[in-house]
Design an enzyme around this catalytic site. Structure first.
Site, PDB file in Angstrom:
ATOM      1  N   THR A 273      -6.686   3.038  10.378  1.00  0.00           N
ATOM      2  CA  THR A 273      -6.766   3.717  11.689  1.00  0.00           C
ATOM      3  C   THR A 273      -7.789   3.065  12.623  1.00  0.00           C
ATOM      4  O   THR A 273      -7.520   2.871  13.812  1.00  0.00           O
ATOM      5  CB  THR A 273      -7.124   5.203  11.479  1.00  0.00           C
ATOM      6  OG1 THR A 273      -6.156   5.759  10.591  1.00  0.00           O
ATOM      7  CG2 THR A 273      -7.123   5.972  12.777  1.00  0.00           C
TER       8      THR A 273
ATOM      9  N   ASP B 299       2.192   5.241  -5.440  1.00  0.00           N
ATOM     10  CA  ASP B 299       1.554   6.520  -5.135  1.00  0.00           C
ATOM     11  C   ASP B 299       2.534   7.664  -5.404  1.00  0.00           C
ATOM     12  O   ASP B 299       3.306   8.062  -4.542  1.00  0.00           O
ATOM     13  CB  ASP B 299       1.097   6.522  -3.670  1.00  0.00           C
ATOM     14  CG  ASP B 299       0.520   7.871  -3.258  1.00  0.00           C
ATOM     15  OD1 ASP B 299       0.365   8.736  -4.140  1.00  0.00           O
ATOM     16  OD2 ASP B 299       0.241   8.052  -2.063  1.00  0.00           O
TER      17      ASP B 299
ATOM     18  N   ASP C  82       0.839  -1.206   0.000  1.00  0.00           N
ATOM     19  CA  ASP C  82       0.000   0.000   0.000  1.00  0.00           C
ATOM     20  C   ASP C  82       0.878   1.262   0.000  1.00  0.00           C
ATOM     21  O   ASP C  82       1.878   1.318   0.724  1.00  0.00           O
ATOM     22  CB  ASP C  82      -0.860  -0.075   1.274  1.00  0.00           C
ATOM     23  CG  ASP C  82      -1.888   1.031   1.379  1.00  0.00           C
ATOM     24  OD1 ASP C  82      -2.360   1.510   0.334  1.00  0.00           O
ATOM     25  OD2 ASP C  82      -2.222   1.399   2.522  1.00  0.00           O
TER      26      ASP C  82
ATOM     27  N   ASN D 169      -9.942   1.015   1.793  1.00  0.00           N
ATOM     28  CA  ASN D 169      -8.804   0.810   2.703  1.00  0.00           C
ATOM     29  C   ASN D 169      -9.148   1.271   4.115  1.00  0.00           C
ATOM     30  O   ASN D 169      -9.632   2.386   4.310  1.00  0.00           O
ATOM     31  CB  ASN D 169      -7.605   1.641   2.244  1.00  0.00           C
ATOM     32  CG  ASN D 169      -6.981   1.117   0.971  1.00  0.00           C
ATOM     33  OD1 ASN D 169      -7.541   0.267   0.299  1.00  0.00           O
ATOM     34  ND2 ASN D 169      -5.811   1.636   0.646  1.00  0.00           N
TER      35      ASN D 169
ATOM     36  N   HIS E 165      -9.578   5.446  -0.315  1.00  0.00           N
ATOM     37  CA  HIS E 165      -8.649   5.435   0.831  1.00  0.00           C
ATOM     38  C   HIS E 165      -9.300   6.182   1.985  1.00  0.00           C
ATOM     39  O   HIS E 165     -10.262   6.920   1.802  1.00  0.00           O
ATOM     40  CB  HIS E 165      -7.330   6.102   0.437  1.00  0.00           C
ATOM     41  CG  HIS E 165      -6.451   5.191  -0.372  1.00  0.00           C
ATOM     42  ND1 HIS E 165      -5.266   4.689   0.112  1.00  0.00           N
ATOM     43  CD2 HIS E 165      -6.607   4.675  -1.608  1.00  0.00           C
ATOM     44  CE1 HIS E 165      -4.727   3.902  -0.804  1.00  0.00           C
ATOM     45  NE2 HIS E 165      -5.517   3.875  -1.860  1.00  0.00           N
TER      46      HIS E 165
HETATM   47  P1  13P Z   1      -7.522   5.081   7.389  1.00  0.00           P
HETATM   48  O1  13P Z   1      -6.295   4.958   8.240  1.00  0.00           O
HETATM   49  O2  13P Z   1      -8.115   6.443   7.452  1.00  0.00           O
HETATM   50  O3  13P Z   1      -8.509   4.020   7.656  1.00  0.00           O
HETATM   51  O4  13P Z   1      -7.043   4.931   5.871  1.00  0.00           O
HETATM   52  C1  13P Z   1      -6.379   3.770   5.503  1.00  0.00           C
HETATM   53  C2  13P Z   1      -5.817   3.882   4.133  1.00  0.00           C
HETATM   54  O5  13P Z   1      -6.355   4.559   3.264  1.00  0.00           O
HETATM   55  C3  13P Z   1      -4.598   3.121   3.859  1.00  0.00           C
HETATM   56  O6  13P Z   1      -4.152   3.276   2.570  1.00  0.00           O
END
Ligand code: 13P
Length: 285
Positions: free
Chosen positions: A230, A103, A81, A227, A205
């Protein structure tokens, strides 16, 4: 079974559900996420990201994720990622990742296109897939100002896709990484226009804290991968804190520090299951 992104996302986009990506930096998180997928018969994407490498070195964590994916009874994509450099994406592919995200969205548009096109060529030769990003998904902590200048432009997304041949595209429509300070506002008109113009699955994301109705609407407009990171970490932390505060770590015979990880892993498993229900990927394995 270890699969690439294309093999799970095309079906998801067609049948209007999304497959969740969950980032892991150790084997407890990894096993928690995969067991959630197996219990719910859902495909899953296990990731680690370039910014997470200080918590789990790529060479150390890659073999365990890949082995867990191979022996899982459901499709598992092993995805790098937010690869920020060409070299790290190559390292991930050589280690056996079935998918990488490049990215280059924070840099110059032309360089993002050139680097992505090169990575796509190489990844496809490995049988792996590539996710790109156009526009830029920022951090929730700095979302006070209007971020719409970073949103995906439809013409750029079209050019980027035809120049690179990416298998999936991360779009910037108002989501951000981290915990939102207030309810996010998503530009669904833009999402719908991107979906009309591009034949590939779209990626959202910043999946933490997006209300359920917005998630469902995004899926109806072409999002096939969401995704989440957090939220898993927050529930892990909360469960571990509660366990210690209740003195449970000191119960029984002697102190065993390994017991400290179990409540957090259970919390991650519950969070992953909840997301799979919301994303509609249950029984789609
Ligand atoms: P969050 O941490 O906001 O859930 O986003 C995760 C993410 O987009 C990882 O690429």
């Amino acid at each position: 079974m270890l699969v690439n992104l294309k093999s799970v996302l095309e079906k998801a986009q067609k049948e209007k559900y999304a497959v969740g990506l969950f980032n892991t930096t150790d084997t407890d998180m990894l096993e928690a996420a995969i067991s959630a997928a197996e219990e719910l018969r859902s495909p899953i994407i296990i990731g680690t990201a370039e910014v997470l490498l200080p918590y789990g070195e790529l060479k150390l964590i890659a073999p365990s994720i890949i082995e867990a994916a191979k022996r899982a009874s459901v499709p598992v994509v092993v995805h790098y990622d937010h690869g920020l450099t060409f070299e790290r994406c190559m390292e991930a592919l050589k280690l056996g990742f079935s998918s990488v995200m490049f990215d280059g969205s924070a840099g110059k548009y032309a360089k993002n296109i050139a680097d992505t096109a090169e990575i796509v060529k190489i990844a496809h030769a490995f049988g792996a897939t590539v996710e790109g990003e156009i526009g830029h998904v920022g951090e929730a902590s700095s979302m006070d100002n209007d971020a719409s200048n970073m949103y995906t432009k439809i013409s750029e997304a079209q050019d980027y896709f035809s120049a690179t041949g990416v298998d999936a595209l991360a779009v910037s429509i108002g989501t951000a990484h981290g915990a939102y300070k207030s309810k996010p506002k998503l530009d669904f008109t833009r999402l719908s226009e991107i979906h009309d113009e591009l034949p590939i699955p779209l990626v959202l994301h910043g999946g933490t804290g997006i209300p359920a109705d917005m998630i469902k609407k995004a899926i109806s407009l072409g999002v096939a991968k969401i995704n989440v990171n957090t939220e898993c970490q927050l529930y892990f932390q909360e469960a571990t804190r509660k366990y210690i505060e209740e003195g449970k770590d000191l119960e029984g015979k002697g102190f065993d520090p390994r017991k400290l990880l179990a409540p957090g892993a259970e919390a991650i498993k519950a969070t992953v299951k909840e997301k799979m229900e919301l994303f509609g990927s249950v029984n789609k394995a």
